[in-house]
Design a protein around this motif. Structure first.
Motif, mmCIF file in Angstrom:
data_model
loop_
_atom_site.group_PDB
_atom_site.id
_atom_site.type_symbol
_atom_site.label_atom_id
_atom_site.label_comp_id
_atom_site.label_asym_id
_atom_site.label_seq_id
_atom_site.Cartn_x
_atom_site.Cartn_y
_atom_site.Cartn_z
ATOM 1 N N UNK A 42 0.819 -1.201 0.000
ATOM 2 C CA UNK A 42 0.000 0.000 0.000
ATOM 3 C C UNK A 42 0.859 1.261 0.000
ATOM 4 N N UNK A 43 1.940 1.256 0.762
ATOM 5 C CA UNK A 43 2.826 2.422 0.802
ATOM 6 C C UNK A 43 3.503 2.649 -0.550
ATOM 7 N N UNK A 44 3.924 1.562 -1.184
ATOM 8 C CA UNK A 44 4.569 1.680 -2.490
ATOM 9 C C UNK A 44 3.584 2.204 -3.531
ATOM 10 N N UNK A 45 2.352 1.697 -3.492
ATOM 11 C CA UNK A 45 1.334 2.170 -4.425
ATOM 12 C C UNK A 45 1.039 3.647 -4.208
ATOM 13 N N UNK A 46 1.028 4.075 -2.959
ATOM 14 C CA UNK A 46 0.789 5.487 -2.652
ATOM 15 C C UNK A 46 1.908 6.357 -3.215
ATOM 16 N N UNK A 47 3.141 5.884 -3.070
ATOM 17 C CA UNK A 47 4.282 6.621 -3.614
ATOM 18 C C UNK A 47 4.214 6.689 -5.143
ATOM 19 N N UNK A 48 3.834 5.586 -5.766
ATOM 20 C CA UNK A 48 3.792 5.539 -7.228
ATOM 21 C C UNK A 48 2.669 6.398 -7.802
ATOM 22 N N UNK A 49 1.678 6.723 -6.992
ATOM 23 C CA UNK A 49 0.589 7.575 -7.454
ATOM 24 C C UNK A 49 0.819 9.046 -7.132
#
Length: 423
Positions: A42-49
């Protein structure tokens, strides 16, 4: 293999399995401040968005966002650690990319393994979508094959859209949902419901539940209505994400209660009705060579997307194609007719020409037995109600011909086939 397990570079990052993120963080950080794989994802997806990720993707020539495997693999290795800081270090970013490569890379298979998986898929009930015409299904060894593109060709009013609606019902009966791209704006939902009702009443063990079965068909088909070629391409680009989401929801509901008749069904069929409509609207036939080149390019782009959808998601893709007048008796038109193997006496040809004709692996041509468009003095008293379906292209059967009629149940075969191969 489950649909969408290895869907390639267009797979959503959010649909990567948790094993990709297990023990991704190493060293002292893994013990000082441990984080579970789901939270890390979830943290990685947040960063990628984030805006920084969007800027990096746009600078690399992307669409301004990072949502798919293709997007993240296109980011320069030096930029990814900056985007994911402080979630991952440089070494951990490289480890993530390595795991993504292993997860999504094409798996080399021997010929015997390919054949084994094809047999397994067919016996598992998802390898074919029945047409409802017994002879045609027999020659196709069960119906329209998944993982490929099939084409229905014929004049207006011969029954092409009726057959696509019948395929939607057949897919639902076999446990699969559908996506219908209605570029002609001719899809009739009352007619789709009627076909579902009548076919259930005719074949179901409990005709009183026909209404429930028809409702299930309608609830498991989504409809898109593009007008322009660019809109059709945009729809096809978005279908991958829609299919993944629908299949994920269907899988979750099946795990909860696979006997629930109201549960959602995974997508097994995509219909394009018709592929020629937006191309004809945007590119006038007989225009300049410049426009003809753009027309051919658009057709190839559509074909490439359809083949990728069929292969990546294990779908049956069925494309309706119109016909054009063939009064020009030039050698070129004659060769086109013979290549398409349409027994039309040179009077019409399938639309889109050579730019499209080799894209389909299965082709069925629908005609009136006494075509009302050709009869002198107009159609006969019966309106040319008997029609002919000819399987002109298939990987598993030679040319096959049968006759059918349109009924409340859809297409109903009325004669045995000619030249159908032995099983």
């Amino acid at each position: 293999m489950a649909a969408g397990t290895n869907s390639g570079n267009d797979r959503l990052i959010s649909h990567l399995p948790l094993r990709v993120f297990v023990k991704l963080i190493s060293g002292p950080r893994s013990t000082v401040s441990p984080i579970d794989p789901a939270s890390l994802r979830d943290r990685i997806l947040s960063k990628l968005s984030s805006e920084a990720a969007a800027a990096a993707a746009a600078a690399d020539g992307g669409g301004g966002g990072i949502s798919t495997i293709r997007d993240i693999l296109n980011i320069p290795p030096t930029a990814l650690p900056r985007i994911l800081d402080p979630c991952l270090t440089y070494a951990e970013c490289n480890r993530l990319l390595s795991r993504i490569h292993r997860e999504c890379a094409a798996e080399p298979l021997s010929a015997s393994e390919v054949a084994r998986r094809a047999r397994s898929s067919s016996t598992g009930g998802v390898g074919k979508v029945p047409t409802g015409l017994p002879t045609l299904d027999g020659c196709l060894r069960g119906g329209i094959p998944v993982g490929s593109v099939a084409e229905l060709v014929g004049r207006a009013g011969v029954g092409k859209t009726h057959l696509t609606q019948q395929l939607v019902v057949s897919a639902a009966t076999a446990g699969g949902g559908a996506i219908y791209v209605d570029a002609e704006r001719r899809l009739s939902l009352p007619r789709l419901r009627e076909i579902a009702l009548e076919r259930t009443r005719a074949s179901g063990p409990d005709p009183s539940r026909a209404g429930d079965s028809a409702q299930r068909v309608l609830e498991n088909v989504t409809i898109h209505r593009p007008l322009a070629t660019s809109e059709l391409l945009d729809v096809l680009d978005r279908l991958g994400e829609e299919i993944i989401l629908r299949n994920s929801e269907a899988r979750k509901e099946a795990e909860t209660d696979d006997r629930d008749p109201a549960r959602r069904l995974p997508v097994r069929l995509v219909v394009i009705d018709s592929i020629a409509a937006p191309v004809r609207r945007d590119f006038e036939i007989g225009s300049s060579s410049y426009a003809a080149a753009h027309r051919a390019s658009a057709i190839f782009q559509i074909a490439r997307r359809l083949k990728r959808l069929a292969h990546d998601h294990r779908l049956a893709v069925v494309v309706v194609n119109q016909v054009g007048s063939g009064h020009d008796s030039s050698k070129r038109d004659y060769q086109r007719n013979r290549t398409l193997d349409i027994d039309d006496d040179g009077e019409f040809t399938a639309s889109l020409g050579t730019a499209w004709q080799y894209c389909a692996t299965t082709r069925v041509v629908l005609e009136h037995e006494d075509d009302p468009h050709r009869l002198q003095g107009g159609p006969r008293g019966d309106g040319g109600s008997i029609r002919v379906a000819t399987l002109t292209k298939s990987l598993v059967s030679k040319r096959t011909r049968l006759t059918f009629a349109l009924t409340q149940q859809g297409l109903r075969e009325v004669s045995p086939a000619r030249d159908c191969p032995d099983p």
